[in-house]
Design an enzyme around this catalytic site. Structure first.
Site, PDB file in Angstrom:
ATOM      1  N   HIS A 155      44.345   5.958  70.362  1.00  0.00           N
ATOM      2  CA  HIS A 155      43.531   6.301  69.191  1.00  0.00           C
ATOM      3  C   HIS A 155      43.904   7.689  68.675  1.00  0.00           C
ATOM      4  CE1 HIS A 155      40.773   2.952  70.227  1.00  0.00           C
ATOM      5  NE2 HIS A 155      40.444   3.006  68.935  1.00  0.00           N
ATOM      6  N   LYS A 159      38.986  11.181  68.149  1.00  0.00           N
ATOM      7  CA  LYS A 159      38.056  10.255  68.812  1.00  0.00           C
ATOM      8  C   LYS A 159      37.344  10.962  69.954  1.00  0.00           C
ATOM      9  CE  LYS A 159      37.577   5.563  70.576  1.00  0.00           C
ATOM     10  NZ  LYS A 159      36.368   5.300  69.778  1.00  0.00           N
TER      11      LYS A 159
HETATM   12  P1  NAD Z   1      33.116  10.382  61.968  1.00  0.00           P
HETATM   13  O1  NAD Z   1      32.896  11.599  62.820  1.00  0.00           O
HETATM   14  O2  NAD Z   1      34.152  10.463  60.898  1.00  0.00           O
HETATM   15  O3  NAD Z   1      31.741   9.922  61.267  1.00  0.00           O
HETATM   16  C1  NAD Z   1      30.481   9.994  61.893  1.00  0.00           C
HETATM   17  C2  NAD Z   1      29.492  10.486  60.841  1.00  0.00           C
HETATM   18  O4  NAD Z   1      28.180  10.452  61.404  1.00  0.00           O
HETATM   19  C3  NAD Z   1      29.769  11.939  60.405  1.00  0.00           C
HETATM   20  O5  NAD Z   1      29.905  12.005  58.993  1.00  0.00           O
HETATM   21  C4  NAD Z   1      28.549  12.680  60.912  1.00  0.00           C
HETATM   22  O6  NAD Z   1      28.198  13.791  60.087  1.00  0.00           O
HETATM   23  C5  NAD Z   1      27.492  11.597  60.892  1.00  0.00           C
HETATM   24  N1  NAD Z   1      26.334  11.942  61.717  1.00  0.00           N
HETATM   25  C6  NAD Z   1      26.312  12.625  62.888  1.00  0.00           C
HETATM   26  N2  NAD Z   1      25.036  12.830  63.292  1.00  0.00           N
HETATM   27  C7  NAD Z   1      24.244  12.252  62.376  1.00  0.00           C
HETATM   28  C8  NAD Z   1      22.841  12.145  62.233  1.00  0.00           C
HETATM   29  N3  NAD Z   1      21.983  12.666  63.132  1.00  0.00           N
HETATM   30  N4  NAD Z   1      22.338  11.489  61.148  1.00  0.00           N
HETATM   31  C9  NAD Z   1      23.186  10.974  60.223  1.00  0.00           C
HETATM   32  N5  NAD Z   1      24.541  11.050  60.295  1.00  0.00           N
HETATM   33  C10 NAD Z   1      25.066  11.684  61.357  1.00  0.00           C
HETATM   34  O7  NAD Z   1      33.436   9.197  62.985  1.00  0.00           O
HETATM   35  P2  NAD Z   1      34.069   7.750  62.652  1.00  0.00           P
HETATM   36  O8  NAD Z   1      35.529   7.771  62.932  1.00  0.00           O
HETATM   37  O9  NAD Z   1      33.574   7.274  61.325  1.00  0.00           O
HETATM   38  O10 NAD Z   1      33.415   6.887  63.826  1.00  0.00           O
HETATM   39  C11 NAD Z   1      32.004   6.748  63.948  1.00  0.00           C
HETATM   40  C12 NAD Z   1      31.686   5.809  65.098  1.00  0.00           C
HETATM   41  O11 NAD Z   1      32.152   4.498  64.818  1.00  0.00           O
HETATM   42  C13 NAD Z   1      32.342   6.214  66.434  1.00  0.00           C
HETATM   43  O12 NAD Z   1      31.444   5.936  67.478  1.00  0.00           O
HETATM   44  C14 NAD Z   1      33.548   5.290  66.502  1.00  0.00           C
HETATM   45  O13 NAD Z   1      34.017   5.076  67.817  1.00  0.00           O
HETATM   46  C15 NAD Z   1      32.949   4.040  65.905  1.00  0.00           C
HETATM   47  N6  NAD Z   1      33.897   3.038  65.382  1.00  0.00           N
HETATM   48  C16 NAD Z   1      33.560   1.738  65.573  1.00  0.00           C
HETATM   49  C17 NAD Z   1      34.334   0.728  65.039  1.00  0.00           C
HETATM   50  C18 NAD Z   1      33.878  -0.699  65.197  1.00  0.00           C
HETATM   51  O14 NAD Z   1      34.547  -1.621  64.700  1.00  0.00           O
HETATM   52  N7  NAD Z   1      32.728  -0.939  65.847  1.00  0.00           N
HETATM   53  C19 NAD Z   1      35.495   1.040  64.336  1.00  0.00           C
HETATM   54  C20 NAD Z   1      35.832   2.386  64.143  1.00  0.00           C
HETATM   55  C21 NAD Z   1      35.007   3.392  64.658  1.00  0.00           C
END
Ligand code: NAD
Length: 267
Positions: A155, A159
């Site tokens: 990744h 991450k």
């Molecule tokens: P990222 O850091 O770019 O985005 C996360 C967002 O959440 C940020 O903008 C952050 O400010 C916000 N956030 C944090 N605390 C918060 C709160 N208290 N209230 C509201 N918003 C809040 O991360 P990302 O790459 O978008 O990944 C996010 C999650 O999704 C991770 O856990 C990742 O592993 C997961 N993910 C899952 C899949 C899937 O298919 N299930 C695919 C990709 C990523």
């Protein structure tokens, strides 16, 4: 129209999900939420996502963001999601959870809320990965104990959790198919004189770097032959489309825990 709110609206996945909602038929963005103090609060969520204005401003209150929504899509982090799912249960809103890195205790807490509302939790929303889960189960059942299983995931360097939720689920699927307990046989660390590999263990290795969206390979290694089942994600859009498909599928479901295997009819 299904009205969808997105929490983590300014995140890497949040922007792709907002775009996928705009492109999907029968859905519209009902709310967009970010963490208090985020620099993008008050901005138009569609403009920020790059798909044009949607007249939904990003807010920092989940209750406010859910006012005009039927379902929440949450791609944030486990501690944040745990608070969000409790709010959804209180307000009677469905939730699609893409956040990864839950401990077994945290997952049980989510399942507790699923007694009140439909909850879909999937560490990977892509159709391809979910097809892989099915293929892995079959491969493990056919190959049995004669093949050593090792899982390697790659990744991007931002991450936060390791190994990925997808790699963990792959390990669980293989362990289940082989009649083993993943939590007992997963081996995350080999260093120094660590001794020979045990028959039961499932090696879990992690690579982090650059902008890799996500790659997973499960190796079934036998004597004189090796099978590799690999999934490579080229962009985040298929995760986003999967989340939107899940939000649509969740409409009218009874309270309970679901995952993408339910959505895709793979169970
Ligand atoms: P990222 O850091 O770019 O985005 C996360 C967002 O959440 C940020 O903008 C952050 O400010 C916000 N956030 C944090 N605390 C918060 C709160 N208290 N209230 C509201 N918003 C809040 O991360 P990302 O790459 O978008 O990944 C996010 C999650 O999704 C991770 O856990 C990742 O592993 C997961 N993910 C899952 C899949 C899937 O298919 N299930 C695919 C990709 C990523």
């Amino acid at each position: 129209m299904i009205r969808v709110a997105v929490v983590g609206a300014a995140g890497r996945m949040g922007g792709r999900i907002i775009t996928a909602i705009k492109e999907a038929e029968g859905l519209e963005l009902g709310g967009a939420i970010e963490r208090p103090g985020h620099a993008m609060l008050g901005q138009d969520a569609g403009s920020l996502a790059g798909c044009g204005p949607l007249e939904v401003a990003i807010v920092d209150s989940l209750e406010e963001g859910l006012k005009s929504a039927d379902v929440l899509i949450d791609f944030t982090f486990p501690e944040v999601t745990l608070k969000n799912v409790a709010v959804c249960a209180r307000l009677g809103k469905m939730i699609v959870i893409g956040s990864t890195g839950f401990t077994p205790e945290q997952r049980a807490e989510v399942a507790g809320h699923a007694r009140k509302i439909p909850v879909l939790l999937a560490p990977n929303m892509s159709v391809g990965v979910n097809a892989c889960f099915k293929l892995l189960k079959e491969a493990a059942q056919i190959l049995g104990d004669g093949f050593d299983v090792e899982i390697v995931e790659l990744h991007h360097n931002k991450k936060k959790d390791s190994p990925s939720g997808t790699a963990v689920r792959m390990g669980e699927v293989v362990a289940d198919a082989l009649g083993r307990d993943y939590n007992k046989v997963a081996n995350f660390h080999r260093e120094g004189m660590c001794g020979e590999r045990s028959k039961e263990e499932i090696g879990m290795q992690t690579v982090r770097g650059g902008d890799i969206v996500g790659e997973h390979t499960v190796y079934f290694i036998g004597m004189g032959e090796r099978i590799e089942i690999t999934h490579r994600a080229m962009s985040r859009d298929m995760f986003a489309r999967g989340a939107v498909r899940a939000a649509t599928w969740l409409q009218g479901q009874a309270p309970g825990m679901y995952d993408m295997q339910d959505v895709l009819g793979l169970r």
